[in-house]
Design an enzyme around this catalytic site. Structure first.
Site, PDB file in Angstrom:
ATOM      1  N   LYS A  25      12.959  -2.295 -22.371  1.00 21.23           N
ATOM      2  CA  LYS A  25      12.781  -1.637 -23.672  1.00 21.23           C
ATOM      3  C   LYS A  25      13.130  -2.609 -24.809  1.00 21.23           C
ATOM      4  O   LYS A  25      13.603  -3.711 -24.572  1.00 21.23           O
ATOM      5  CB  LYS A  25      13.626  -0.363 -23.737  1.00 21.23           C
ATOM      6  CG  LYS A  25      13.382   0.598 -22.553  1.00 21.23           C
ATOM      7  CD  LYS A  25      12.025   1.284 -22.614  1.00 21.23           C
ATOM      8  CE  LYS A  25      11.597   1.965 -21.323  1.00 21.23           C
ATOM      9  NZ  LYS A  25      12.398   3.081 -20.860  1.00 21.23           N
TER      10      LYS A  25
HETATM   11  C1  LIG Z   1      12.470   4.230 -19.823  1.00 19.10           C
HETATM   12  C2  LIG Z   1      12.108   5.637 -20.105  1.00 19.10           C
HETATM   13  C3  LIG Z   1      12.942   6.720 -19.794  1.00 19.10           C
HETATM   14  C4  LIG Z   1      14.189   6.583 -18.969  1.00 19.10           C
HETATM   15  O1  LIG Z   1      15.057   5.646 -19.471  1.00 19.10           O
HETATM   16  P1  LIG Z   1      16.310   5.135 -18.592  1.00 19.10           P
HETATM   17  O2  LIG Z   1      17.229   4.550 -19.615  1.00 19.10           O
HETATM   18  O3  LIG Z   1      15.772   4.101 -17.650  1.00 19.10           O
HETATM   19  O4  LIG Z   1      16.900   6.286 -17.876  1.00 19.10           O
HETATM   20  C5  LIG Z   1      12.556   7.990 -20.205  1.00 19.10           C
HETATM   21  N1  LIG Z   1      11.402   8.191 -20.874  1.00 19.10           N
HETATM   22  C6  LIG Z   1      10.557   7.175 -21.156  1.00 19.10           C
HETATM   23  C7  LIG Z   1       9.306   7.470 -21.915  1.00 19.10           C
HETATM   24  C8  LIG Z   1      10.876   5.875 -20.766  1.00 19.10           C
HETATM   25  O5  LIG Z   1      10.016   4.881 -21.015  1.00 19.10           O
END
Ligand SMILES: *Cc1c(COP(=O)(O)O)cnc(C)c1O
Length: 394
Positions: free
Chosen positions: A186
């Site tokens: 991210k």
């Molecule tokens: C990455 C992601 C999540 C989950 O995030 P984590 O921190 O890995 O638990 C949830 N929703 C979306 C759209 C994502 O891209």
């Protein structure tokens, strides 16, 4: 090899984590509250609660909103599993409304048309960084007594145009709660990590309690252990979890937050370069914006194109391996969640439920997008993709 996305760690980030390692606190020290305060200020929300990942944040969002058995939670099928799984965690029924063919986010018409009376929450996903149509989603949801959770995992630091002005992702009047992910792919990372933001003090307070076993330490609130109040006392009033984020991680998050604006600018530059280079390619569609002005404010997490593999005369896996041979990594975002085996078996969902998301998935491919890409890296991606053309398009 250029991956589709990756973290950027600077010497400043490393120094910040080392300083935290030398401090008195590895976890639950002053950096957690500081990260929460600065994050809330950046997105324009009243309260932020740091947790160990965004999946936990989604779980807590539904818990504090009182969603549970007998309730339905509708999200977009074009998302990571967690946006839907959170509903099942609280005993509710995850369900899906189809996507809009321009922004690939939840389509308000599909949401409204398929609305069922037991729907209590909509998880609106900001796909690739582009905000879901929050004003419309919220109008539909609130008129029917449901809340809106903005899954802003892709969109940290972004903003969008609506009703004649600019609003922040996670800090706007349409989302009752918003969640962010700090996973390394991210835009801002803490290794693993997540944030829940809301303007409601009671929800933030409950989320803070639930992230640490439901423990209450405020003497005024004690109900059972009042005969001999003391500093060792704590009470558990409800069943919580260990969803805490550490000081080490918050040190990294604070340092990454310092550079967020530069990161967003570089991501927008790369997206603009791709869009310009691919504009004349008839077998490839660049990401569409619902509002053109959002080009300047979107926090792009992914650069996902639609490829007409039949017109190109190559399958997706052939395209992916040809690109890989040239050093260009790609990924597919996303397999529609309602088609996952567990969702089919548990809820009876299957092909045909969300035709736009299913058609989109057939053509989806995400190209490399991360701020440390050089202009030469961007040019390599562009040239390699265009070289796939059956007839050279420039
Ligand atoms: C990455 C992601 C999540 C989950 O995030 P984590 O921190 O890995 O638990 C949830 N929703 C979306 C759209 C994502 O891209």
């Amino acid at each position: 090899m250029l991956p589709y996305g990756r973290q950027t760690i600077t010497e400043q980030d490393i120094a910040a984590v080392v300083a935290a390692l030398r401090s008195d606190h590895l976890t639950q020290g002053p950096l957690v509250a500081e990260f929460e305060r600065r994050f809330a200020a950046r997105v324009g929300a009243k309260h932020a609660v740091a947790v160990n990942n965004a999946t936990a944040a989604l779980h807590l969002a539904l818990k504090v909103a009182g969603i549970g058995p007998g309730d339905r939670v509708v999200t977009s099928p074009n998302t990571f599993l967690a946006s839907a799984n959170c509903a099942a965690y609280v005993g509710a029924t995850p369900d899906f409304a189809d996507i809009d063919p321009v922004s690939y986010t939840i389509n308000p018409h599909a949401l409204e048309k398929n609305w069922l009376d037991d729907t209590r929450a909509v998880v609106a996903v900001d796909f690739a960084g582009q905000t879901a149509n929050l004003p419309e989603v919220s109008r539909i949801a609130r008129a029917r007594g449901a809340i809106v959770i903005e899954d802003a995992c892709h969109a940290v630091g972004g903003s969008f145009h609506a009703e004649g002005r600019v609003w922040n992702v996670g800090g706007n009047p349409w989302a009752d709660l918003a969640v962010f992910s700090f996973h390394p792919v991210k835009t801002l990372t803490t290794g693993e990590g997540g944030m829940l933001v809301t303007d409601r003090a009671d929800w933030a307070e409950q989320a803070r309690r639930l992230r640490s076993h439901g423990i209450e330490r405020v003497a005024d609130n004690f109900t059972e252990f009042t005969t001999e109040p003391g500093p060792w006392l704590y009470e558990m009033q409800e069943l919580g979890f260990n969803y805490r984020l550490t000081d080490l991680q918050c040190a990294l998050g604070l340092s990454q937050l310092d550079r967020l604006e530069a990161v967003l600018t570089r991501r927008r530059e790369i997206v603009a370069a791709y869009n310009a280079a691919f504009a004349g390619t008839d077998w490839l569609r660049t990401p569409g914006l619902r509002t053109a002005a959002d080009a300047a404010t979107t926090s792009w997490h992914l650069y996902t194109v639609q490829i007409d593999f039949a017109a190109l005369g190559r399958s997706r896996s052939q395209v992916m391996s040809a690109l890989r041979e040239a050093g260009v990594g790609t990924q597919v975002h996303y397999i529609p969640v309602h088609l996952q085996p567990w969702y089919r078996r548990t809820f009876g969902y299957g092909p045909g439920k969300c035709p736009a998301a299913e058609a989109y998935y057939q053509r989806a491919l995400s190209l490399p997008l991360f701020p440390a890409m050089t202009d030469a890296d961007v040019a390599l991606v562009i040239d390699t993709v265009l070289s796939l053309s059956p007839i050279p398009s420039r």
